[in-house]
Scaffold this active site. Sequence first.
Site, short mmCIF file in Angstrom:
data_model
loop_
_atom_site.label_atom_id
_atom_site.label_comp_id
_atom_site.label_asym_id
_atom_site.label_seq_id
_atom_site.Cartn_x
_atom_site.Cartn_y
_atom_site.Cartn_z
CE LYS A 95 9.17 19.99 -11.42
NZ LYS A 95 9.27 18.54 -11.74
CB SER A 149 5.77 12.88 -8.49
OG SER A 149 6.81 12.18 -9.15
CD GLU A 193 14.29 27.61 -11.64
OE1 GLU A 193 13.89 28.78 -11.44
OE2 GLU A 193 13.84 26.62 -11.06
C1 LIG Z 1 10.30 17.71 -11.26
C2 LIG Z 1 9.76 16.39 -10.89
C3 LIG Z 1 10.19 15.71 -9.72
C4 LIG Z 1 11.28 16.22 -8.82
O1 LIG Z 1 11.01 17.43 -8.19
P1 LIG Z 1 10.62 17.49 -6.65
O2 LIG Z 1 10.68 18.94 -6.34
O3 LIG Z 1 11.65 16.69 -5.89
O4 LIG Z 1 9.28 16.91 -6.49
C5 LIG Z 1 9.59 14.49 -9.40
N1 LIG Z 1 8.64 13.95 -10.20
C6 LIG Z 1 8.21 14.57 -11.32
C7 LIG Z 1 7.17 13.90 -12.14
C8 LIG Z 1 8.76 15.79 -11.71
O5 LIG Z 1 8.33 16.39 -12.83
#
Ligand SMILES: *Cc1c(COP(=O)(O)O)cnc(C)c1O
Length: 443
Positions: free
Chosen positions: A109, A398, A131
Site C-alpha cells: 500500500k 502483498s 478512509e
Molecule cells: C489492503 C491489502 C490487500 C487488498 O487490497 P488490494 O487493493 O486488492 O491490493 C491485499 N493485501 C494486503 C497485504 C493488504 O494490506
Amino acid sequence: MNTLNVLDNAIERQVAQAEAYNLPDARGHFGPYGGSFVSETLTHALDELKEAYARYNQDPEFLAEFRDDLTHFVGRPSPVYHAKRWSEKMGGAQIYFKREDLNHTGAHKINNVIGQALLAKRMGKPRVIAETGAGQHGVATATICARFGLECVVYMGSEDIKRQAQNVYRMKLLGATVVPVESGSKTLKDALNEAMRDWVTNIENTFYIIGTVAGPHPYPMMVRDFQSVIGEECLQQMPVMTGRQPDYVVACVGGGSNAMGIFYPYIDYPDVQLIGVEAAGEGMNSGKHSASLQLGTPGVLHGNRTYLLQDDNGQIAETHSVSAGLDYPGVGPEHAWLKDIGRAQYVGVTDDEALQAFHDCCLIEGIIPALESAHALAYAAKLAATLPKDKIILANLSGRGDKDMHTVAERMGMNFYCRESCAVGAAAVAAAAGATQVVTLHK
Ligand SMILES: *Cc1c(COP(=O)(O)O)cnc(C)c1O
C-alpha cells in the site's frame, strides 16, 4: 465495443495482442467500466487532479522524487524469492514470491500512498484525508504524511476502530487524527462516504488519498500506475533468477491494487497467464464471501462502474472474508474489463484454504504472510501441484501477517499452532496471542 469471451485458444489471444492495450480512455473508461459518477462539486476537484497527474506523471523531477522515496524510504526493489521447499512439497511447478511484505510498513500500500502524497505537495494541498477499513491504508497514509509534514485525517468506522485498536494507535503515533464514523454499518463503506463528504467541503486545501484501484477517474489509473513498480521490478528480476518470465502471475484481489500492480506490466506478454484470487469466504455458495468479479453484476459504487455484490434492487450485499483487506463488495473497474476480455482469470479461495496456506507458509518457508496474501499463496500452491516441474508461478506476497496474529488465533478456535519442537515455549506465546490452547503440528 469489442468484448471477447474467455480467450482459451491461441488465435483469439493473438487478436487481443494485436490491439495494443492502452486504457483507460480519456474519460476513464475500461470498456463499459470505470468512469466518474460523482456530484458536480467533485467534478471540479477531479478535473484538477487529472490535470496535475497528467503533468507530473511526465515530469522527470516528480518521477525522480517518487523513485527516490521508493528506494530509500520503502526499501525497494523488493526481492523475488524462490519458495523451494513449498514447491518441492507440492511436487509440481516452481513457486516464486514477490516480497512486498518486506516494504516499510509491511505491504504494497505504501507505494501508491507515496505517489499521491507527492502529488498533494505539488498541488499545494497541505491537508490529506483517507478512509480505512482494517487500518492498513490509514497507517500507510499517516506514515507518509509524517514523512512529508502534511496534516492527516483518517475516517474509520467505529466498528472497525474497536476491532483494529492497534492500527488506530499506530496512526495516532504517526500524528494522524482518526475520526470515528457512526453512520450505517460503521465500517469501510461508511468511512468512504464520510471522506467524500469531507473532500467536498474542503476541496481548496485537501487531497483525498484513495487506497486501491477504485473510485472515480483518475484514481483507478493513477493507483495502478503507482503500484506497477511491483510488476516492472518482476520483469527485470524473473529473467535474472529463472532465465525467463513466469508462466503464471497470481495475486489476491480486494479492491485490486496489488494485483493491478503486478499484472499491468505483464498485460502485453500474452504467454503470461494472469490470475486474480478473490475471497470465497465460507464458500462460493454460502452467501458469505467477497467474490465480486465471479458472483457480482455490473453497477455503480463509489464513483465508478464495476462488478458489485448487490441484490436485484441494487442494494449492496453484506460481504465476508477472514481477511479484512479482501472484504469489499466492489472491485477496481480495470479488473472487470480484464475479466470480460479474458486477459485475466479470477478464482476463489475460501477462508479455510487461506488459513491452511498461511500456516504452510509459516512452517515451510519461514514467512508469516498477511491473510490477504495467503489467498494468492493458497491458489499458487494448488495450481503448482497440477503443473510440470519446469513451469513457473509468480505469486504476489502483498504483505506481512503480523497484523493478523489475533484473527488467526481466534479463527483457529483459539488454538495456537506450532511445530512439535517449539511446544514447550508455545504456551506463553499462545496466551499473548489470545489463544486458549496449543496444537502441535507433526511435520
Ligand atoms: C489492503 C491489502 C490487500 C487488498 O487490497 P488490494 O487493493 O486488492 O491490493 C491485499 N493485501 C494486503 C497485504 C493488504 O494490506
